[in-house]
Each structure stands twice: as C-alpha cells, then as structure tokens.
Design an enzyme around this catalytic site. Structure first.
Site, PDB file in Angstrom:
ATOM      1  CB  CYS A  64       5.439  -3.929   0.223  1.00 55.87           C
ATOM      2  SG  CYS A  64       6.323  -2.379  -0.090  1.00 55.87           S
ATOM      3  CE1 TYR A  65       1.217   1.133   5.706  1.00 52.25           C
ATOM      4  CE2 TYR A  65      -0.348  -0.697   5.809  1.00 52.25           C
ATOM      5  CZ  TYR A  65       0.099   0.533   6.273  1.00 52.25           C
ATOM      6  OH  TYR A  65      -0.570   1.168   7.296  1.00 52.25           O
ATOM      7  CD  GLU A  70       2.519  -8.310  -5.105  1.00 46.44           C
ATOM      8  OE1 GLU A  70       2.152  -7.201  -4.680  1.00 46.44           O
ATOM      9  OE2 GLU A  70       3.376  -9.012  -4.531  1.00 46.44           O
ATOM     10  N   GLY A  83       0.834  -1.203   0.000  1.00 51.42           N
ATOM     11  CA  GLY A  83       0.000   0.000   0.000  1.00 51.42           C
ATOM     12  C   GLY A  83       0.862   1.242   0.000  1.00 51.42           C
ATOM     13  CE  LYS A 123     -13.471  -9.614 -20.888  1.00 51.48           C
ATOM     14  NZ  LYS A 123     -14.828  -9.055 -20.828  1.00 51.48           N
ATOM     15  CG  ASP A 157     -17.647 -10.200 -19.434  1.00 53.91           C
ATOM     16  OD1 ASP A 157     -16.659 -10.928 -19.648  1.00 53.91           O
ATOM     17  OD2 ASP A 157     -17.550  -9.009 -19.112  1.00 53.91           O
ATOM     18  CG  HIS A 216       5.578  -5.542  -4.465  1.00 49.90           C
ATOM     19  ND1 HIS A 216       4.317  -5.406  -3.935  1.00 49.90           N
ATOM     20  CD2 HIS A 216       6.248  -4.417  -4.132  1.00 49.90           C
ATOM     21  CE1 HIS A 216       4.224  -4.243  -3.314  1.00 49.90           C
ATOM     22  NE2 HIS A 216       5.380  -3.623  -3.413  1.00 49.90           N
TER      23      HIS A 216
END
Length: 517
Positions: A86-87, A175, A59, A373, A231, A173
């Site tokens: 991180c944060y 991710e 964050g 998606k 969708d 990070h």
C-alpha cells in the site's frame, strides 16, 4: 547444535499502519522470523540486522505530502528483495520516478485481483482472487523500470515489479484475513524470493532461548515476579527449564487476589513444577492498611504499585547471588516502545515490577520479548502449564482494588471475591470463557432496598462486566444469554451475603473503559 532462529529473517519497516503487526503475525504463522522497526531506522542498523528481505508497511500518509515519511534509496542497493505494501508500494513508485496521485474513487474493502504474472510473488495462486484494499491514493504511472503483475477493476497497477532489482509492490493488504491467499503472497516473498528458511518453530525457540539464558546467567541466580498470569507463568516455566534451582520465583499476595488464586499458583509451581525456591510473600495486611480511606482510582493504583515494589525489593534482597530479574515483556510492548509515532514513556511495567531493575541493580531477562500473546500461550502449552493458566483472561495488576469503586475495605473484597468467582464459574459452565476477552464482577458501594423472604434489606450492588476484544484497545460488551445472566444474578444474591441487586454493564470501549477504575 542449537539452530539460530534469527539467521533467516525479514525486516519490516513501519510507516504507521494499523496492520503492521499483522504482517509479522502472518510470517510467524509460516515459521519465518521477522522484526518490526520504525521506517527511520538508520541504514547502518539495517546492514547490522542483515535481513534476507525488507517489507515496507502501509501507512496513513500521502507520499506527495511534504512531511510524509520517506526512506533512503540506499535500501534498494543492499542486494536484498523489497516488498512495499500500500503506502510502501506508493513510496517505491515515488522514489523511482513514477507518479502517485489522489484517487478520484477511493478503494476500501474487497476487490477482485487479476494476476498478470505468476512466476514469483503470485506463484501457485489462482488467476483471480479477492483481496482487501484500503487506500485513498493511487499509482497513476509506474516507474520506467517496473512492470505490472496484477490489477483490479479500479487499480491497473495493483501489483508491480522490478525483476532485476527484485523490488515488488502491492496496493492491497495481504496481511489481513480478508485477503484470500494473502499469507501465501507473503510466504512467496519470504521463501521463494528472499530465500528464508522456515525455522521459526516453538521447539526451536525453546532450544535457542534456553541456550541463551544459560549463557547469560552462568552460575548466578534469577528472581521472577510471579503473578499467576499467562506471561509471568510462562517466563517462570521457561527459566526453570533452563536453569532449574537458580530460579527464585516470588509471588506477592496483595490481599487483592481472586478466590483460590494463591492456592492455585502455589500448587502449580511448588508442586507440579517442583520449584524448590518458590516463595510466597503475604503482604495483604500492608496493602489494605495503605489503601484505607483512599478513593481516587489513580492514587489506588500508585499505592499498590509502590507497595508492590517495596515488598518485592525486600524479598529480592534476601535471595543469595541474585543478579537478574526476569519479566514478561512481549513483542507488542517492544514495538510500542520504538513506535513510528515516537517512543512511549516506558515499556509497560509487567506485574508491577516497573523500576525494579534500576533499584535492585539487576539485569533484565526478557525471554518473551520476541513473542506475540498467542505465541506465549503456545509456548506455555509446550512447557506443560495447565490450561487454566494458558487460557486465563487478562487480570489487572492492581487486582480487585480497581473493581471496587471507591475505598477498598476488607468486607468489600470478601463480597466481590465471592461474586466474581460465581461469574467466572457460570461463564465457564456456559462454554464462553475462552471466547470472551474479559468477564468479571465489580463491587459498587451503593446500597439499595430489597426484599428477601419477608425481610426488607438494604444491601450492595454487583455489576457484571463481559467484553469481547482483540487487544484491549477497543472493546464491545458481550450479548450474554438472558438465561446465563439470570443464573449468575440468582446465585450471587442467594449465595453472597451483603448483595441484593445485580446489574449488567452494556458500555463499549470507547466511551467507557473495560475496568471501572
């Protein structure tokens, strides 16, 4: 027995990081079910969720700032492992009486991580590998009950651990794709440390969702607003697999569709999927009548949205025993509606059906609300949808109306429809369609002088737009080959009556938007 794909799950608490959704994506790639919730979710809700583990996201805040987001220490007493990123790591340090300070040297970009302990979080990983850093604060002193398990040149506490409580923190990070083995770090946390079972597969999802839909629907009927987009098409295919002829897909022809779109949708769902109750409502005359004389873009959108609801509502009321409305809300829309930055006004109204559940007194069925998606496209493939639908580029709900600058006239639609078809055909021939976020034509009600043969012309302008993007929030124009632009231009001018000039839009977003209106 159908496997409950939600039994083995990770809770991700969001502190406003731009990377939070990537954490969920990386876990899903490893077949781990997870959900993102704002950091201020109540401890009671967390207990109800029954996570196998908790991840605290990064964050933009500083933990020592008075208004920075905080969590209750009760979270660490739930008996489940916690990983701070991180944060999240800095917050763990702060809550357990360590010290976090403003870094003298900010660390952004790649850094070499050196592993000090590879027994759990970094199991089966090399001793050194590259990770992605993005932080302005640093841990000066770790809490007394913690130990360092990795370091970088600028961060002696790049990863920390409280072994007894199974609390971990990483300054980098994992991710993001820039971090080598980041997905393995997250997998180690979820599987090795938390004991999650990798049961999130598309096959399991389909089985689970079909069972759930059947239980909810019973002997009632479901209507679905089918636009032909990814969708709504996937929703219709999944519902049809689950409840067969209890599904009533309604396709509204607004008169603002692209060339061949109506025929393609009808062929796919009426013929290929044998949807007996598929209905097309031709309301093109009504839409065009109401758009007559309207030039304001926002007014055009509202007229189209309200007219769609009116037409759909009328068609829906003719369906016997209909109690449910199915629509394609995706997980990013759900996340946005409960954002750490505050709930948005509404979850995005898919395919212009916003407001319909209330007006029709229908209950919503949103079978895609846990999917991203790319997962929706994967699901569509599993359900047998043709590639032209699965890989379809985004198309705006108001259709060609917002690709005609100013008033929408029948002759303008005809010109744009033909020009747009040429753009898409040539982009596909060049093998670029799947690599581009959106590519289309725009009609400009501007007449310019031209010469065709020996005849002076005074005809309209077509603009070509092609952009690359990840999520549509920002976009850059695509550097299409000159030969391709030349082919598109020549074909439009030679084949589309009423056009004598073609231009290429090289505006990025920001400052421009992807659509012209």
């Amino acid at each position: 027995m159908v496997k409950d794909i939600h039994e083995s799950k990770i809770l991700i608490l969001d502190f406003g990081s731009q990377y939070t959704q990537l954490i969920a994506r990386r876990l899903r790639e490893k077949h781990i079910y997870c959900e993102i919730h704002p950091f201020n979710i109540s401890i009671e809700k967390i207990k109800e969720f029954k996570p196998k583990g908790i991840i605290l996201s990064g964050g933009p805040a500083s933990v020592y700032a008075p208004d920075s987001p905080k969590i209750s220490k009760e979270i660490f007493e739930l008996g489940v492992p916690v990983l701070g990123i991180c944060y999240g790591m800095q917050l763990i340090t702060y809550l357990f009486d360590g010290e976090v300070v403003r870094a003298e040297r900010h660390e952004y970009g790649r850094a070499e991580l050196e592993i000090l302990d590879s027994s759990d979080l970094f199991a089966e990983l090399p001793e050194k590998f590259v990770v992605w850093m993005s932080h302005g604060d640093r841990v000066l002193r770790i809490p007394p009950t913690f130990e360092p398990i990795a370091k970088t040149e600028n961060a002696p506490y790049a990863a920390i651990r409280n072994k007894e409580k199974r609390i971990f923190g990483v300054q980098f990070h994992p991710e993001v794709k820039h971090s080598q083995y980041g997905d393995k770090v997250l997998e180690n946390f979820a599987v090795k440390i938390c004991g999650c079972e990798p049961s999130w597969t598309m096959e399991n999802f389909i089985e689970y969702e079909i069972k759930k839909i059947r239980e909810i629907v019973g002997d009632k009927n479901v209507i679905c607003a089918l636009s032909g987009g990814v969708d709504s098409s996937v929703v219709a295919a999944l519902l049809h697999k689950a409840i067969g002829d209890q599904l009533y897909p309604i396709f509204v022809d607004t008169g603002l569709l692209r060339k061949g779109e109506r025929e393609s949708v009808e062929k796919t769902f009426r013929e290929k999927f044998q949807m007996k109750n598929f209905r097309t409502v031709d309301a093109s005359s009504l839409f065009l009548e109401r758009l007559k004389g309207v030039t304001d873009p926002e007014k055009k959108r509202k007229i189209i949205g309200h007219t769609f609801i009116e037409v759909f509502e009328k068609a829906a009321k003719e369906i016997p025993n209909a109690h449910f409305l199915a629509q394609g809300t995706l997980y990013p829309d759900v996340i946005e509606s409960v954002s750490v930055k505050g709930p948005s006004a509404t979850i995005k109204s898919h395919h212009n059906v916003g407001g319909l559940p209330e007006r029709l007194n229908f209950k919503l069925i949103e079978p895609l609300r846990e999917l991203f998606k790319d997962e929706v496209r994967e699901l569509g493939k599993e359900l047998g949808l043709p590639e032209e639908i699965i890989k379809r580029q985004p198309f705006p709900g108001p259709g060609l109306a917002i690709r005609i600058v100013g008033e929408v006239k029948p002759e303008y639609i005809k010109i744009l429809r033909e020009a747009d078809a040429i753009v898409l055909e040539e982009i596909k021939k060049a093998g670029l369609y799947d690599k581009i976020w959106q590519s289309f034509a725009v009609f400009l009600p501007v007449q310019t002088v031209g010469v065709m043969g020996d005849v002076r012309t005074y005809d309209y302008v077509i603009a070509i737009r092609a952009v690359e993007s990840v999520d549509g929030m920002t976009a850059d124009w695509v550097k299409l080959p000159y030969e391709l632009l030349e082919r598109i231009s020549n074909r439009i001018i030679n084949e589309v009556e009423g056009v004598n000039r073609v231009v290429y839009d090289i505006t990025s977003k920001p400052p421009g938007t992807i659509e012209w209106e």
